[in-house]
Design an enzyme around this catalytic site. Structure first.
Site, PDB file in Angstrom:
ATOM      1  N   SER A 222       0.821  -1.200   0.000  1.00  0.00           N
ATOM      2  CA  SER A 222       0.000   0.000   0.000  1.00  0.00           C
ATOM      3  C   SER A 222       0.862   1.260   0.000  1.00  0.00           C
ATOM      4  O   SER A 222       1.636   1.481  -0.912  1.00  0.00           O
ATOM      5  CB  SER A 222      -0.970  -0.051   1.176  1.00  0.00           C
ATOM      6  OG  SER A 222      -1.950   0.945   1.079  1.00  0.00           O
ATOM      7  N   ASP A 352      -9.901  -4.504  -5.501  1.00  0.00           N
ATOM      8  CA  ASP A 352      -9.344  -3.470  -4.630  1.00  0.00           C
ATOM      9  C   ASP A 352      -9.709  -2.090  -5.169  1.00  0.00           C
ATOM     10  O   ASP A 352      -9.191  -1.644  -6.193  1.00  0.00           O
ATOM     11  CB  ASP A 352      -7.829  -3.623  -4.567  1.00  0.00           C
ATOM     12  CG  ASP A 352      -7.182  -2.729  -3.517  1.00  0.00           C
ATOM     13  OD1 ASP A 352      -7.866  -1.801  -3.038  1.00  0.00           O
ATOM     14  OD2 ASP A 352      -6.017  -2.970  -3.171  1.00  0.00           O
ATOM     15  N   HIS A 379      -7.890  -5.082  -0.570  1.00  0.00           N
ATOM     16  CA  HIS A 379      -6.633  -4.445  -0.178  1.00  0.00           C
ATOM     17  C   HIS A 379      -5.838  -5.279   0.826  1.00  0.00           C
ATOM     18  O   HIS A 379      -4.689  -5.654   0.568  1.00  0.00           O
ATOM     19  CB  HIS A 379      -6.942  -3.054   0.384  1.00  0.00           C
ATOM     20  CG  HIS A 379      -5.810  -2.089   0.242  1.00  0.00           C
ATOM     21  ND1 HIS A 379      -5.323  -1.689  -0.982  1.00  0.00           N
ATOM     22  CD2 HIS A 379      -5.043  -1.448   1.166  1.00  0.00           C
ATOM     23  CE1 HIS A 379      -4.325  -0.835  -0.812  1.00  0.00           C
ATOM     24  NE2 HIS A 379      -4.140  -0.678   0.488  1.00  0.00           N
TER      25      HIS A 379
END
Length: 438
Positions: A222, A352, A379
């Site tokens: 991320s 996602d 995610h």
């Protein structure tokens, strides 16, 4: 008759509710006072009897499975050290001083489980991998899995990698500076720019100085990928020190404000078992600056991966403030991500909502990019999903073998112990039926 400013507006049943609540508060206070003077055996007697009555009403307690006990043990682990102890790994702690004075905690896993310890803080002669967490996280998020075969750091250290895990300034392991007190506003005056200018390159320089390696492999999750995109784009020499960049759930320019980023981080599908959620969510959040979160909203607002916009702008632009041509008078500097030379591997979930893969690919160089979608993954699934050892980790290991320095130093395969069947209250055991080939 005079009316009280507040009570005069209340109705009869509201007075009754206040009176009833006050009686309960007084009763609770009196009960607490009495209990404070009771001997412990008496308190225990009342506890045991009330527990028996409770079980008669709702039924006897259901014994926890081994997986549930392990999950609870991970949930209660206080820090990185306790998480390592659960699975029988030793680790090293290091501290990096950034060029602007922040002290960052680094964690190192360089010994296989059961491997005899050697000198600490020196080169091991193994290929080096660096892992970096996401927004509002710390290095614990890589370890809080309910089975070691699904844990990227443990798999990599068993394969023969020297594994390092970084931490952003301000989080649980990096809440110190030689210039500013963490209780001051100046300490928290940083954004993604500072991660890119200092935290990432300074951490990597430190690791390569300790390990005596020419380069390392970078794995980010991320925001940890955004920090690498930014750092590689503004530090050309850094591209020679990272032999491959593996981006898990990569973030660069999320698709709009319809799904707030914090809410998106918490999204999790049935790829993540309930016991895994129980174990990991306690380790999910850590400290971060408001400015670093605001930076993301600026990026989403402009739809561009740019540096922090220090110029205060209203969220709604008054009518007539735009030039007739539509040309703006100011634009924050963008990270020149097309200048990245390091090979990039993108692993993203096709469910996602925080990943706009088409926009991302347009902002990256066309050479040396591998894009792999993961069907049904959201995610956090890429970190904690029940099948990451089948769907994610093989791609990671393949990329590392192809690009790391000296892949001949690695073990060809590794046997991992399924943590759900291997953890005992007294420690770590390895029953024969709990081994699984990776």
């Amino acid at each position: 008759m005079a009316r009280l400013p507040l009570l005069g507006r209340l109705r009869g049943r509201e007075y009754a509710a206040i009176l009833f609540g006050s009686v309960l508060v007084v009763f609770e206070t009196l009960l607490t006072f009495i209990i404070a003077f009771l001997p412990k055996p008496v308190i225990q007697w009342f506890y045991d009897r009330s527990r028996s009555v409770f079980h008669i009403i709702v039924g006897p307690p259901v014994p926890k499975t081994e997986e549930e006990r392990l999950s609870d043990r991970i949930r209660r682990a206080q820090d990185f050290e306790k998480l390592c102890e659960i699975f029988g790994y030793s680790f090293e702690e290091h501290v990096v001083l950034t060029k602007d004075g922040y002290l960052l905690g680094l964690h190192r896993l360089c010994l296989r489980r059961g491997e005899p310890p050697a000198r600490l803080g020196v080169s091991t002669g193994k290929p080096v991998v660096y892992l970096h967490h996401g927004l509002l996280m710390n290095s614990e998020i890589w370890l809080c899995l309910t089975s070691p075969e699904r844990c990227i750091p443990f798999v990599l250290v068993e394969l023969g990698f020297d594994v390092w895990l970084g931490n952003n300034r301000g989080n649980k392991y990096s809440k110190k500076s030689i210039h500013h007190d963490p209780n001051s506003t100046k300490f928290w005056d940083y954004s993604i720019d500072d991660f890119a200018w200092h935290d990432i390159p300074d951490s990597i320089d430190y690791i390569l100085n300790v390990t005596k390696e020419k380069s390392l492999s970078y794995i980010g999750f991320s925001q940890g990928t955004a920090q690498a995109f930014a750092a590689l784009s503004i530090h050309p020499p850094l591209n020679e020190r990272i032999n491959v960049f593996i981006a898990l759930a990569p973030a660069m320019s999320p698709a709009g404000l319809s799904a707030p980023i914090v809410d998106g981080m918490m999204k999790a599908s049935i790829n993540i078992p309930p016991t895994q959620k129980l174990a990991a969510y306690a380790h999910l959040y850590s400290f971060a600056s408001v400015k670093s979160v605001v930076h993301w909203f600026q990026i989403m607002r402009h739809g561009k991966f740019h540096m922090y916009d220090d110029e205060v702008q209203p969220l709604t632009v008054p009518r007539g403030s735009h030039r007739p041509s539509g040309v703006t008078s100011y634009a924050p500097a963008r990270f020149p991500t097309r200048n990245i030379v390091t090979p990039i591997v993108l692993l993203y979930g096709d469910s996602d909502s925080l990943v706009d893969i088409d926009q991302m690919v347009r902002e990256l160089p066309t050479h040396s990019i591998t894009v792999t979608p993961l069907h049904g993954y959201e995610h956090l699934d890429i970190l904690w999903g029940k099948d990451v050892h089948r769907d994610v980790i093989p791609h990671v290991v393949e990329a590392l073998r192809d690009c790391c320095v000296g892949p001949d130093r690695l073990q060809q395969e590794v046997k991992m112990v399924n943590g759900a069947h291997a953890i005992e209250p007294s420690g770590y055991s390895t029953p024969a039926d709990s081994l699984a080939d990776f």
